[in-house]
Design a protein around this motif. Sequence first.
Motif, PDB file in Angstrom:
ATOM      1  N   SER A 132       1.035  -1.152  -0.044  1.00 28.00           N
ATOM      2  CA  SER A 132      -0.178  -0.104  -0.060  1.00 28.00           C
ATOM      3  C   SER A 132       0.909   1.186   0.034  1.00 28.00           C
ATOM      4  O   SER A 132       0.335   2.439  -0.202  1.00 28.00           O
ATOM      5  N   LEU A 133       2.189   1.273   0.343  1.00 20.73           N
ATOM      6  CA  LEU A 133       3.035   2.419   0.541  1.00 20.73           C
ATOM      7  C   LEU A 133       3.063   2.993  -0.622  1.00 20.73           C
ATOM      8  O   LEU A 133       3.052   4.376  -0.643  1.00 20.73           O
ATOM      9  N   PRO A 134       3.373   2.767  -1.985  1.00 18.06           N
ATOM     10  CA  PRO A 134       3.521   3.589  -3.001  1.00 18.06           C
ATOM     11  C   PRO A 134       2.397   4.160  -3.362  1.00 18.06           C
ATOM     12  O   PRO A 134       2.167   5.399  -3.631  1.00 18.06           O
ATOM     13  N   THR A 135       0.880   3.645  -3.063  1.00 19.72           N
ATOM     14  CA  THR A 135      -0.498   4.297  -3.380  1.00 19.72           C
ATOM     15  C   THR A 135      -0.349   5.423  -2.493  1.00 19.72           C
ATOM     16  O   THR A 135      -0.702   6.650  -2.494  1.00 19.72           O
ATOM     17  N   TRP A 136       0.005   5.047  -1.040  1.00 16.94           N
ATOM     18  CA  TRP A 136      -0.316   5.944   0.215  1.00 16.94           C
ATOM     19  C   TRP A 136       0.582   7.412  -0.294  1.00 16.94           C
ATOM     20  O   TRP A 136      -0.022   8.421   0.016  1.00 16.94           O
ATOM     21  N   PHE A 137       1.851   7.072  -0.563  1.00 11.41           N
ATOM     22  CA  PHE A 137       2.598   8.112  -1.148  1.00 11.41           C
ATOM     23  C   PHE A 137       2.005   9.287  -1.999  1.00 11.41           C
ATOM     24  O   PHE A 137       1.954  10.274  -2.013  1.00 11.41           O
TER      25      PHE A 137
END
Length: 468
Positions: free
Chosen positions: A348-353
Amino acid sequence: MYTKLANDLHITEQILKEIVNESIEYQKLITDNDYFVAPKTEQTYIDSLPDDGSGALGALQIFKSKYKDKLIKTIGSRYYGFIVGGATPASLAGDWLTSLYDQCAMGIPTDVDYYIENETISMLKELFNLPNDFFGSFVSGATMSNFVNISIARQWAAKRLGVNVSEDGLYRLEGLKIFAGCPHSSIYKSLSMLGMGRNSLQLINQIPNREAMDVDSLEQELEKNKGVPSIVIASAGTVNTADFDDLLAISKLKEKYDFWLHVDAAFAGVAACSEKYSYLLNGMNNADSITIDAHKWLNVPYDSAIQFSKHKQLQLEVFYNGAAYLGGMDENPAIFNLTPENSRRMRSLPTWFSLLAYGKKGYQDIVERNCYIATLFSDKLDKSQEFRLLAPTKLNMVCFTLESDQLSPKLIHSFLDELRMTGQTFLTPTVYKGTPAIRIAVSNWKTTEKDVQIVWNQLSRLGEKYSK
Ligand SMILES: Cc1ncc(COP(=O)(O)O)c(C=O)c1O
């Protein structure tokens, strides 16, 4: 410690700097537009595992000399094959950090990854105008999202038939019907992986000259099957023409018939963020489950998609992964009890960024600019003597063919091959209602009007040659 490992430990900073330099060089290539979009590769394989390795920088050198120039420039603005999106700078940053932190992101409620995944899902629900009763989790792609969602649908339908399929298997599931109008091939693949079989899917008539399901025909089939639960798989964005099933009309049928509504909105679900295009997805909120890719129109690196479902309890029944050493089955189950994987990267981290970096306005811009670019291509094709549009361009997908007496898949392939060898773009072939055709799928955040002219110059030049 083995010497090469010890040395890499010693020079870790240098390795990371080399990778940063390499990344800057690659990005510069793309920004300067000085690249071959889709080179073809014919390589010899490395023939054996080295006994003694080359160290990280040695491996980088081998990669650069063997493969670097042959990479497909999917992150550039003139790649319009399949439907791939690119990677926003913030999503790339998030993706690097995902590997750096290397969390085993099983979604245990006391861990950071749990919060990041839930925050991301919650922002995505806002972006897509989805109500809060959807649970969502990250999976590797839309195929896996379709698979997860249909498996929950199977659990639902089987329970209606008195079978707990996750415990007792499939063998008593007679009479279950699955309907769709123009499903993506991954739906068939999911049915195969689920043991339900590709042949279990019954196609519903499409509206003439469209890829959308005829809702009256669907109703007739549901009526015939009344009393038995069914699964309806609706398309929100078909791959040839980005056509949409009438989600509102289909979901209204739920008042009369007992069915699970799954919506495959792999790329086009993102259009929900735009006031101009969100009408196409009216009714999606009434679905039981939804598939949306992050690695397509959200412009997040591979591999990343979201599955949404309103049936967390059923999802838990299917994906529960009980083991004493794992825990994670408190009142609030860990995410690995709701998804196919056990160990997971912090996907999820790339989308979160990217969501925090660009917000709703950033994504509205990508969607609306890409659709505008699609209309520019579409207008040029429509006015030309060499090409014929096969469907109106509704969103970001242009479907057309060559105007030729010799039209055949072979002709289309030769045309596309020659176009590819110009180095300026990459398009993929298809067949639309029996006609060999070509697609332009515009989904990269970098694409601008300048790209249209560059690509059109090549298209029209080759069009003259091939349309005779
Ligand atoms: C409508 C639709 N569903 C599913 C998929 C499969 O997606 P993925 O390649 O992410 O598994 C695609 C891919 O193009 C698609 O367009």
